[in-house]
Write an enzyme that holds these catalytic residues in place. Structure first.
Site, mmCIF file in Angstrom:
data_model
loop_
_atom_site.group_PDB
_atom_site.id
_atom_site.type_symbol
_atom_site.label_atom_id
_atom_site.label_comp_id
_atom_site.label_asym_id
_atom_site.label_seq_id
_atom_site.Cartn_x
_atom_site.Cartn_y
_atom_site.Cartn_z
ATOM 1 N N SER A 1 91.867 -3.317 50.633
ATOM 2 C CA SER A 1 93.390 -2.722 50.850
ATOM 3 C C SER A 1 94.229 -3.745 52.345
ATOM 4 O O SER A 1 94.563 -3.046 53.373
ATOM 5 C CB SER A 1 93.637 -1.532 51.695
ATOM 6 O OG SER A 1 92.761 -0.315 50.607
ATOM 7 N N CYS A 2 94.393 -5.021 51.250
ATOM 8 C CA CYS A 2 94.670 -6.224 52.480
ATOM 9 C C CYS A 2 96.820 -6.500 52.191
ATOM 10 O O CYS A 2 97.147 -5.811 51.757
ATOM 11 C CB CYS A 2 94.182 -7.073 52.550
ATOM 12 S SG CYS A 2 92.764 -7.063 51.207
ATOM 13 N N THR A 3 96.660 -7.143 52.993
ATOM 14 C CA THR A 3 98.233 -7.680 53.318
ATOM 15 C C THR A 3 98.269 -9.409 53.351
ATOM 16 O O THR A 3 97.239 -9.835 53.844
ATOM 17 C CB THR A 3 99.146 -7.529 54.221
ATOM 18 O OG1 THR A 3 98.489 -6.226 54.775
ATOM 19 C CG2 THR A 3 100.478 -7.648 54.567
ATOM 20 N N GLU B 1 94.271 -9.838 46.496
ATOM 21 C CA GLU B 1 94.702 -8.384 47.323
ATOM 22 C C GLU B 1 95.048 -7.593 46.584
ATOM 23 O O GLU B 1 95.843 -7.647 45.290
ATOM 24 C CB GLU B 1 96.482 -9.132 47.537
ATOM 25 C CG GLU B 1 97.059 -8.140 47.911
ATOM 26 C CD GLU B 1 97.226 -7.557 49.274
ATOM 27 O OE1 GLU B 1 98.129 -6.914 49.546
ATOM 28 O OE2 GLU B 1 97.294 -9.247 49.630
#
Length: 469
Positions: free
Chosen positions: A9-11, A101
């Site tokens: 669960s990235c940015t 992502e």
């Protein structure tokens, strides 16, 4: 007990060359999965491999690969039991890739073209089967796109590509369909677990897309033919969870880089790309990736907000590593912060190195003293006991480490500019990588010793009436 990592669960952030202070193209991402799941740094050598074949340990995806494998940097998991998850790197042809992502496609699209979770390509395989075999960012998009169309995708993902001229963001929106957009040179993008690309211009070189995507959409009545083709609207989601989990992260990124524009953190209409108010440095990008809503009412490190989480921050406890991949002509920088970005230090590694600094090769799920990941993670854990009390110690250590490692990188850049012998250049690169890593780790080990010593006084078993008793 070991458990499967699952999806990240990235940015992410992408910056065009004319939007950057140095003329660099930059792409970066926080890899968020678990609070205790170490990463390593790897420098993979150029190889010729006969019958080169990849078989996933995460599902049944497999593929034959080209015989020639280019050298590249990467950040694999501490174990390959559930897949490699190399995640990010820069190859010898100065191409960078970061994957992935994680995103979500809506039910309408998945009904018509579902993800193939059994045999389709997953995040864990993407860098491994793409980055060592491409010479430009566009080639990267095309190669991964061909794989998705032929083998299918197992999940919705966003993938970042860059070379010295272009940054590209690619999104997989269904089992076999995808699009990619070239980030305008004068702009940036911040992405947070949503399908983000908006209107597609099918006649522009700034877009790439899967074969037959328009027919797929129109034949399945997923979008009217008489209005612009908006990928986010057609393939993406508009859930209430987006308003607390995703859009606020895009909002804070754009607020930091374009403060002149006032926006709502829960708006579904935040643009995919924006122009910054001023040229962006690598440190500006890192400030986005390490942001936790400081100086806003949503900062969870503020004691008043710790039990009232409104928005999911960019920098979170589940970050395994944060990277920023910077390309500028012959100059390549693989910035790497182990653990939680806001509590760590970005080290500007040379990706063409051949010797990984020792402590970046070690670290398992259980804490150990010989691991770079765990040195930085220990600092996070100690500061988290009371950020208001120990945050200044952390900030001072970060400032010292940043100044010293960036100075080391600068000095070695000057040495490399004068050195013409290839063997000696590699020796200098390896020396620099080791020196930068050791400098930062020494400072953080000293920080950890200071914090542990101070926290001996935090015991609830304190009772003092007579100072001599």
């Amino acid at each position: 007990m070991e458990t499967k990592v699952g999806r990240s669960s990235c940015t992410s952030i992408l910056i065009g060359k004319k939007a950057s202070l140095s003329g660099s193209v930059m792409i970066g991402r926080n890899e968020d999965a678990k609070t205790a799941w170490p990463k390593h740094l790897a420098f993979n050598k150029h190889e010729i491999i006969q019958e080169n074949h990849f078989k996933s340990k995460d599902n049944k995806f497999e593929i034959n690969l080209p015989n020639e494998k280019f050298a590249y940097s990467s950040t694999p998991e501490w174990t390959d039991k559930y897949g490699v998850f190399e995640e990010d790197g820069i190859n010898e042809h100065h191409v960078a890739m970061s994957a992935t992502e994680s995103a979500y496609a809506n039910d309408r699209v998945q009904a018509a073209d579902p993800f193939d979770t059994e045999k389709g390509i997953l995040e864990e395989a993407m860098v491994t089967v793409v980055l060592p075999y491409i010479k430009t960012a566009r080639e990267g998009v095309a190669r991964l796109g061909d794989i998705v169309e032929k083998y299918g995708a197992a999940e919705a993902d966003g993938i970042l590509f860059a070379d010295s001229n272009e940054a590209w963001y690619m999104e997989i929106g269904s089992g076999h369909h995808w699009v990619a957009e070239r980030i305008p040179d004068d702009s940036y993008a911040v992405v947070a677990n949503q399908l983000a690309i908006q209107e597609i211009d099918f006649d522009s070189d700034n877009f790439m897309y899967s074969k037959g995507i328009r027919d797929f959409v129109y034949n399945n009545k997923l979008w009217p033919e008489n209005i612009p083709f908006n990928f986010r609207e057609i393939f993406g989601t508009h859930d209430d969870s987006d308003l607390h989990y995703n859009t606020p992260r895009v909002w804070i990124g754009q607020k930091l880089l374009t403060p002149s524009v006032v926006q709502n953190p829960q708006s579904f209409d935040l643009p995919f790309t924006r122009k910054p108010d001023h040229p962006l440095s690598a440190q500006d990008a890192q400030s986005v990736l390490s942001n936790h809503y400081q100086n806003t009412p949503y900062d969870l490190t503020n004691q008043k907000n710790k039990d009232n989480a409104t928005f999911r921050p960019i920098s979170v406890a589940t970050t395994q590593e944060s990277h920023l991949l910077e390309l500028n002509g012959e100059k390549m920088i693989h910035w790497l912060a182990m653990g939680v970005a806001s509590q760590s230090v970005y080290i500007p590694f040379y990706p063409q190195g051949t010797k990984v600094p020792t402590m970046y090769k070690y670290g398992k799920e259980t804490y150990s003293q010989n691991s770079a990941y765990w040195v930085f993670k220990l600092a996070s854990t100690l500061v988290d006991r009371d950020w208001s009390k120990y945050g200044t110690d952390l900030a001072n250590a970060q400032s010292e480490a940043n100044q010293k490692v960036n100075r080391i990188r600068y000095e070695f850049d000057q040495k490399l500019a004068k050195e013409t012998d290839d063997k000696q250049r590699i020796n200098l690169v390896n020396e620099a990588n080791n020196k930068m890593a050791k400098t930062a780790l020494d400072i953080f080990r000293e920080l950890n010793a200071k914090l542990i010593t101070k926290q001996t006084a935090d015991s609830p078993l304190r009772f003092q009436m007579d100072p001599n008793l």
